[in-house]
Structures are given as structure tokens and as C-alpha cells.
Design a protein around this motif. Structure first.
Motif, PDB file in Angstrom:
ATOM      1  N   UNK A  90       0.861  -1.193   0.000  1.00 57.36           N
ATOM      2  CA  UNK A  90       0.000   0.000   0.000  1.00 57.36           C
ATOM      3  C   UNK A  90       0.894   1.239   0.000  1.00 57.36           C
ATOM      4  N   UNK A  91       0.572   2.178  -0.896  1.00 54.49           N
ATOM      5  CA  UNK A  91       1.293   3.441  -1.021  1.00 54.49           C
ATOM      6  C   UNK A  91       0.310   4.601  -0.858  1.00 54.49           C
ATOM      7  N   UNK A  92       0.815   5.751  -0.407  1.00 53.24           N
ATOM      8  CA  UNK A  92       0.016   6.982  -0.344  1.00 53.24           C
ATOM      9  C   UNK A  92       0.868   8.101  -0.930  1.00 53.24           C
ATOM     10  N   UNK A  93       0.270   8.910  -1.793  1.00 55.40           N
ATOM     11  CA  UNK A  93       1.085   9.861  -2.547  1.00 55.40           C
ATOM     12  C   UNK A  93       1.286  11.227  -1.894  1.00 55.40           C
ATOM     13  N   UNK A  94       0.787  11.457  -0.672  1.00 53.16           N
ATOM     14  CA  UNK A  94       1.028  12.740  -0.006  1.00 53.16           C
ATOM     15  C   UNK A  94       1.452  12.581   1.454  1.00 53.16           C
ATOM     16  N   UNK A  95       1.701  11.382   1.908  1.00 51.02           N
ATOM     17  CA  UNK A  95       2.194  11.169   3.269  1.00 51.02           C
ATOM     18  C   UNK A  95       3.694  11.469   3.318  1.00 51.02           C
ATOM     19  N   UNK A  96       4.262  11.627   4.504  1.00 52.11           N
ATOM     20  CA  UNK A  96       5.710  11.858   4.579  1.00 52.11           C
ATOM     21  C   UNK A  96       6.523  10.731   3.949  1.00 52.11           C
ATOM     22  N   UNK A  97       6.056   9.508   4.053  1.00 58.17           N
ATOM     23  CA  UNK A  97       6.710   8.362   3.404  1.00 58.17           C
ATOM     24  C   UNK A  97       5.695   7.710   2.472  1.00 58.17           C
TER      25      UNK A  97
END
Length: 158
Positions: A90-97
Motif C-alpha cells: 500500500x502506497x500513499x502519494x502525499x504522506x511523509x513516506x
């Protein structure tokens, strides 16, 4: 008469202002962007072609706070010895990582499904990718509207 350079004439106020600005820059959260997410995906899966489908990503369309956002990922797979899910990332495009989680499924896993909570820094896309035993990579993406981001506010409050 003494010759004084400009750098030797710093006032106490100027030094404190400079230090304050430096501390503020260090305290500002760094966010992932699309390029860092693309790099994280390449680091995780290489250049394997990705296809849409086979993954169901359940997230609330609106999260009042990013402190705890429920997430459920389900991959359509028979989970047999010949065809099964090896891992889900799982990836998130606006989190710090950009990389949020990696779930690995062993050969005795009955279903390719998991639920958890995650923190989101603000409104952003959450991307789930699954690698199957045949080497294929499947993906899906969901946008979540977050009214109060978690990663930004907690750093300043605590």
C-alpha cells in the motif's frame, strides 16, 4: 580605525531570527510526491508491467481526521498452490513516506484479505498493489478526502 566585515556585524536579533527560521524548516513535514511514489513502486516491484483489476480497496471517501482511516484490501485469487497472492503493498502519494504497508501471504493463507487503520497527511490517493505467484502485478487506486491531516498536525501538537 578597525576594519569590520559585514559577517562580523550580526546582531543578536538577526542570529535568533535565522535560528528560528532554521528550526521552522526542520519542523515542516516533508510530503511524498508523485515522483517519490513512482520511485517507491519501482524499488518494490521493479519494472514489471502493472494491470488494473483483481484488487478491492475499501476506504471511506471522506475522513474527518487522518489520524485513523480504516482500510480493507481484498485480492481476487483462489489462493491455491499454483495461483496465489504473494504480497500486497500500500502506497500513499502525499504522506511523509510513500510506502505505507507490505502484507505477505504465505502458502497456507486461505484468503488474500486484510484490514488495518492508517494515518493520512491530507487528501490524497491511496494505491494498493498485489504481486501474484505468476509474477503479475495488479493495482487499484482510491482518493480519500481528509478534512484534518494527521501527519502534519500531530508533529506540531506533541
Amino acid at each position: 580605525m578597525t576594519d569590520q566585515s559585514d559577517s562580523a556585524n550580526w546582531s543578536r536579533r538577526g542570529v535568533l531570527a535565522g535560528l528560528g527560521a532554521g528550526v521552522m524548516l526542520l519542523a515542516m513535514p516533508v510530503r511524498a510526491d508523485d515522483a517519490s511514489v513512482a520511485q517507491a513502486i519501482t524499488d518494490t516491484f521493479g519494472h514489471t508491467p502493472r494491470r488494473d483489476g483483481k484488487i478491492t480497496l475499501k476506504l471511506p471517501p471522506l475522513a474527518e481526521t487522518g489520524n485513523t482511516v480504516p482500510l480493507t484490501v481484498t485480492v481476487d485469487s483462489p489462493m491455491s498452490n499454483t495461483e496465489r497472492v504473494k504480497r500486497v503493498v500500500v502506497f500513499a502519494n502525499r504522506n511523509p513516506r510513500p510506502l505505507i504497508a507490505i502484507m505477505t501471504f504465505g502458502p497456507k493463507a486461505a484468503t488474500a484479505e486484510f484490514s488495518t487503520n492508517m494515518r493520512l497527511s491530507g487528501t490524497q490517493d491511496v494505491i494498493a498493489m498485489a504481486e501474484l505467484s505468476d509474477g503479475s502485478v495488479w493495482q487499484t487506486q482510491v482518493r480519500v478526502l481528509v478534512t484534518v491531516g494527521a501527519c502534519d498536525t500531530l508533529q506540531l501538537r506533541y
